[in-house]
Design an enzyme around this catalytic site. Structure first.
Site, PDB file in Angstrom:
ATOM      1  N   TYR A  33      38.026  37.091  47.616  1.00  0.00           N
ATOM      2  CA  TYR A  33      37.257  36.610  48.758  1.00  0.00           C
ATOM      3  C   TYR A  33      36.520  35.326  48.427  1.00  0.00           C
ATOM      4  O   TYR A  33      36.435  34.920  47.272  1.00  0.00           O
ATOM      5  CB  TYR A  33      36.279  37.697  49.238  1.00  0.00           C
ATOM      6  CG  TYR A  33      35.048  37.876  48.376  1.00  0.00           C
ATOM      7  CD1 TYR A  33      35.108  38.469  47.127  1.00  0.00           C
ATOM      8  CD2 TYR A  33      33.794  37.441  48.823  1.00  0.00           C
ATOM      9  CE1 TYR A  33      33.966  38.635  46.354  1.00  0.00           C
ATOM     10  CE2 TYR A  33      32.645  37.605  48.053  1.00  0.00           C
ATOM     11  CZ  TYR A  33      32.747  38.211  46.818  1.00  0.00           C
ATOM     12  OH  TYR A  33      31.624  38.361  46.050  1.00  0.00           O
ATOM     13  N   LYS A 151      37.381  36.046  41.786  1.00  0.00           N
ATOM     14  CA  LYS A 151      36.435  36.533  42.799  1.00  0.00           C
ATOM     15  C   LYS A 151      37.047  37.681  43.591  1.00  0.00           C
ATOM     16  O   LYS A 151      37.436  37.532  44.747  1.00  0.00           O
ATOM     17  CB  LYS A 151      36.011  35.377  43.712  1.00  0.00           C
ATOM     18  CG  LYS A 151      34.727  35.663  44.478  1.00  0.00           C
ATOM     19  CD  LYS A 151      34.139  34.383  45.048  1.00  0.00           C
ATOM     20  CE  LYS A 151      32.996  34.610  46.004  1.00  0.00           C
ATOM     21  NZ  LYS A 151      31.848  35.306  45.437  1.00  0.00           N
ATOM     22  N   GLU A 183      25.067  36.908  34.615  1.00  0.00           N
ATOM     23  CA  GLU A 183      24.743  36.283  35.903  1.00  0.00           C
ATOM     24  C   GLU A 183      24.024  37.292  36.777  1.00  0.00           C
ATOM     25  O   GLU A 183      23.819  38.434  36.381  1.00  0.00           O
ATOM     26  CB  GLU A 183      26.021  35.769  36.584  1.00  0.00           C
ATOM     27  CG  GLU A 183      27.047  36.853  36.830  1.00  0.00           C
ATOM     28  CD  GLU A 183      28.391  36.332  37.333  1.00  0.00           C
ATOM     29  OE1 GLU A 183      28.449  35.283  37.990  1.00  0.00           O
ATOM     30  OE2 GLU A 183      29.402  37.013  37.068  1.00  0.00           O
ATOM     31  N   LEU A 207      31.419  34.432  37.183  1.00  0.00           N
ATOM     32  CA  LEU A 207      32.108  33.723  38.267  1.00  0.00           C
ATOM     33  C   LEU A 207      31.734  32.241  38.162  1.00  0.00           C
ATOM     34  O   LEU A 207      30.573  31.899  37.935  1.00  0.00           O
ATOM     35  CB  LEU A 207      31.675  34.272  39.635  1.00  0.00           C
ATOM     36  CG  LEU A 207      32.464  33.626  40.770  1.00  0.00           C
ATOM     37  CD1 LEU A 207      33.876  34.196  40.833  1.00  0.00           C
ATOM     38  CD2 LEU A 207      31.776  33.789  42.099  1.00  0.00           C
TER      39      LEU A 207
END
Ligand code: PDD
Length: 287
Positions: A33, A151, A183, A207
């Site tokens: 996505y 992702k 993250e 990411l």
């Protein structure tokens, strides 16, 4: 107003949009996505999101379901029809619905990918009052899989992380692996130390944020020093400033980590400046 959404080539009212129960994303989280922000009716960093989408798909042996130009047109059409001034566009591409459950990938010649896009209206997205007060984060173990650079729609652990944060009276969580911050649950994490912006280097552990890339570029252009390396929660708690970046939060100050205030507990001046630069520069290039 009923939202108009996009499903496999068609624009439909959200109540009529359907995806098969055999869809690989539904059964196996086999899909990727992107979330692109819209400000003033224009898309922020569309190109970056399209490039990352192509990369995520490629890493999973899937192809772009349409050209970049066609994808941009779908985004624009949804912004127009749904009269979005500020908000987000969610895009999902899955390996499709082969008509039964099977671990093996279906033949892409016979199973078409599923492509879904929808809008989320968020008036005043760039003027969020939270940007003035900052957010509080907790630290949690990073229990996700090893290809966080792709992702994918496997968002159960990030979702659990946000619930853990909520239960602890915080706003979000920073994930920690081998003692170092990877993250945030849905954002990249930064600290400012000795005047330098510090954020984890790119690898399969995080990411590769589109906002991250833009913010670091703008920071360097503004002669701010950037250090791409990992840091611990303790180092972050003693930092001058801390913040997160993502397509939905832009640059958002972090004022507390595991109950410890960062600096004086108020958003830092350099974080505020970075947010301003990011929004100004991105708006100039919005499409
Ligand atoms: N999340 N890291 C993770 C784990 C993310 O899920 C995201 C984005 C980011 C920031 O990437 P970008 O700057 O390209 O938005 C970093 C989106 C916004 C979401 O899941 O809603």
């Amino acid at each position: 107003m009923t939202r108009t959404v996009y499903v496999n080539g068609e624009y439909l009212p959200e109540t009529e949009a359907k995806v098969s129960i055999f869809d690989r994303a539904f059964l196996m989280a086999d899909g990727v996505y992107e979330v692109t922000s819209v400000l003033g009716g224009k898309l922020i960093d569309f190109e970056g999101h399209a490039v990352r989408l192509e990369r995520s798909l490629g890493e999973l042996d899937m192809k772009m379901p349409m050209s970049r130009e066609a994808l941009l047109e779908v985004h624009r059409e949804l912004v127009r029809t749904n009269e979005i001034t500020d908000g987000l566009i969610y895009l999902q591409v899955t390996r499709g619905a082969p008509g039964d459950r099977d671990f093996l990938f279906p033949d892409p010649e016979t199973t078409e990918p599923t492509v879904v896009l929808f809008t989320q209206s968020k008036p005043g997205l760039a003027n969020s009052p939270v940007a003035k007060t900052g957010i509080r984060v907790i630290s949690i173990d990073d229990l996700r899989w090893g290809r966080r650079d792709i992702k994918t729609v496997q968002l159960l652990y990030p979702s659990m992380g946000k619930m853990m944060a909520q239960k602890a009276g915080a706003d979000d969580a920073w994930m920690v692996m081998d003692g170092k911050v990877t993250e945030g649950t849905s954002n990249n994490a930064y600290i400012i130390k000795d005047g330098k912006i510090v954020t984890r280097e790119l690898s399969t552990d995080i990411l590769h944020g589109i906002t991250r890339a833009a913010v670091l570029r703008f920071a360097r252009e503004a002669q701010m020093e950037v250090e791409e390396r990992s840091f611990t929660i303790e180092e972050a708690q003693q930092a001058e400033e801390a913040f997160i970046t993502s397509a939905s939060s832009f640059v958002m100050p972090v004022v507390q980590i595991d109950g410890t205030k960062i600096g004086d507990g108020k958003p830092g001046a350099r974080t505020a400046r970075l947010r301003e630069i990011y929004l100004d520069e991105s708006l100039k290039k919005a499409v």
